[in-house]
Scaffold this motif. Sequence first.
Motif, PDB file in Angstrom:
ATOM      1  N   GLU A   1       0.855  -1.175   0.000  1.00  0.00           N
ATOM      2  CA  GLU A   1       0.000   0.000   0.000  1.00  0.00           C
ATOM      3  C   GLU A   1       0.895   1.230   0.000  1.00  0.00           C
ATOM      4  O   GLU A   1       1.791   1.357   0.840  1.00  0.00           O
ATOM      5  N   TRP A   2       0.675   2.131  -0.948  1.00  0.00           N
ATOM      6  CA  TRP A   2       1.415   3.379  -1.032  1.00  0.00           C
ATOM      7  C   TRP A   2       0.456   4.519  -0.732  1.00  0.00           C
ATOM      8  O   TRP A   2      -0.400   4.850  -1.548  1.00  0.00           O
ATOM      9  N   PRO A   3       0.584   5.141   0.414  1.00  0.00           N
ATOM     10  CA  PRO A   3      -0.318   6.247   0.734  1.00  0.00           C
ATOM     11  C   PRO A   3      -0.024   7.472  -0.141  1.00  0.00           C
ATOM     12  O   PRO A   3       1.123   7.782  -0.430  1.00  0.00           O
TER      13      PRO A   3
ATOM     14  N   THR B   1       9.836   9.186  -1.391  1.00  0.00           N
ATOM     15  CA  THR B   1       8.658  10.033  -1.501  1.00  0.00           C
ATOM     16  C   THR B   1       8.770  10.842  -2.779  1.00  0.00           C
ATOM     17  O   THR B   1       9.811  11.466  -3.022  1.00  0.00           O
ATOM     18  N   LEU B   2       7.739  10.801  -3.585  1.00  0.00           N
ATOM     19  CA  LEU B   2       7.670  11.616  -4.797  1.00  0.00           C
ATOM     20  C   LEU B   2       6.578  12.656  -4.598  1.00  0.00           C
ATOM     21  O   LEU B   2       5.537  12.367  -4.006  1.00  0.00           O
ATOM     22  N   THR B   3       6.811  13.864  -5.121  1.00  0.00           N
ATOM     23  CA  THR B   3       5.852  14.953  -4.965  1.00  0.00           C
ATOM     24  C   THR B   3       5.549  15.572  -6.315  1.00  0.00           C
ATOM     25  O   THR B   3       6.463  15.985  -7.029  1.00  0.00           O
TER      26      THR B   3
ATOM     27  N   VAL C   1      11.187   7.049 -12.795  1.00  0.00           N
ATOM     28  CA  VAL C   1      11.862   6.206 -11.801  1.00  0.00           C
ATOM     29  C   VAL C   1      11.842   4.747 -12.270  1.00  0.00           C
ATOM     30  O   VAL C   1      12.857   4.048 -12.197  1.00  0.00           O
ATOM     31  N   ALA C   2      10.700   4.293 -12.754  1.00  0.00           N
ATOM     32  CA  ALA C   2      10.592   2.905 -13.237  1.00  0.00           C
ATOM     33  C   ALA C   2      11.535   2.677 -14.420  1.00  0.00           C
ATOM     34  O   ALA C   2      12.179   1.623 -14.505  1.00  0.00           O
TER      35      ALA C   2
ATOM     36  N   ALA D   1       1.655  13.979  -2.680  1.00  0.00           N
ATOM     37  CA  ALA D   1       2.833  13.265  -2.187  1.00  0.00           C
ATOM     38  C   ALA D   1       2.543  11.770  -2.138  1.00  0.00           C
ATOM     39  O   ALA D   1       1.532  11.349  -1.571  1.00  0.00           O
ATOM     40  N   LEU D   2       3.421  10.991  -2.740  1.00  0.00           N
ATOM     41  CA  LEU D   2       3.322   9.532  -2.760  1.00  0.00           C
ATOM     42  C   LEU D   2       4.468   8.970  -1.935  1.00  0.00           C
ATOM     43  O   LEU D   2       5.634   9.303  -2.178  1.00  0.00           O
ATOM     44  N   HIS D   3       4.148   8.137  -0.954  1.00  0.00           N
ATOM     45  CA  HIS D   3       5.154   7.508  -0.103  1.00  0.00           C
ATOM     46  C   HIS D   3       5.209   6.022  -0.456  1.00  0.00           C
ATOM     47  O   HIS D   3       4.235   5.299  -0.265  1.00  0.00           O
ATOM     48  N   THR D   4       6.365   5.560  -0.963  1.00  0.00           N
ATOM     49  CA  THR D   4       6.488   4.166  -1.390  1.00  0.00           C
ATOM     50  C   THR D   4       7.081   3.265  -0.323  1.00  0.00           C
ATOM     51  O   THR D   4       7.193   2.062  -0.533  1.00  0.00           O
ATOM     52  N   GLY D   5       7.482   3.849   0.784  1.00  0.00           N
ATOM     53  CA  GLY D   5       8.162   3.072   1.808  1.00  0.00           C
ATOM     54  C   GLY D   5       9.666   3.278   1.737  1.00  0.00           C
ATOM     55  O   GLY D   5      10.348   3.239   2.757  1.00  0.00           O
TER      56      GLY D   5
END
Length: 99
Positions: free
Chosen positions: A6-8, A32-34, A71-72, A25-29
Amino acid sequence: MGHTVEWPVRLYLVEEDGRTTARVALHTGTTTLTGQGTARCSPDDRDVPEIGDELAAGRALRDLAGQLLRVADKDLEGVGAVPPRRERRVAYGWSSAMA
């Protein structure tokens, strides 16, 4: 074997003087990407804040999506795979509205 994560994602909207600014803001663990997006109301148009919210949020999410795909692509290159060729799409509407 299945894999679930889960990515909040948090989306922040600020409207001031007919201009809406969005930050997502995406937090991948591990990172963080904004993404950022803006929209402004034309002086000739009726001020409908929901439309500014939708445009700014959509632009911020599109910015975030582009970052995530880059990033991918880098990660694919890092494991020796060739990233897919991505099409550049032209935005609709006035080009100055994308600023």
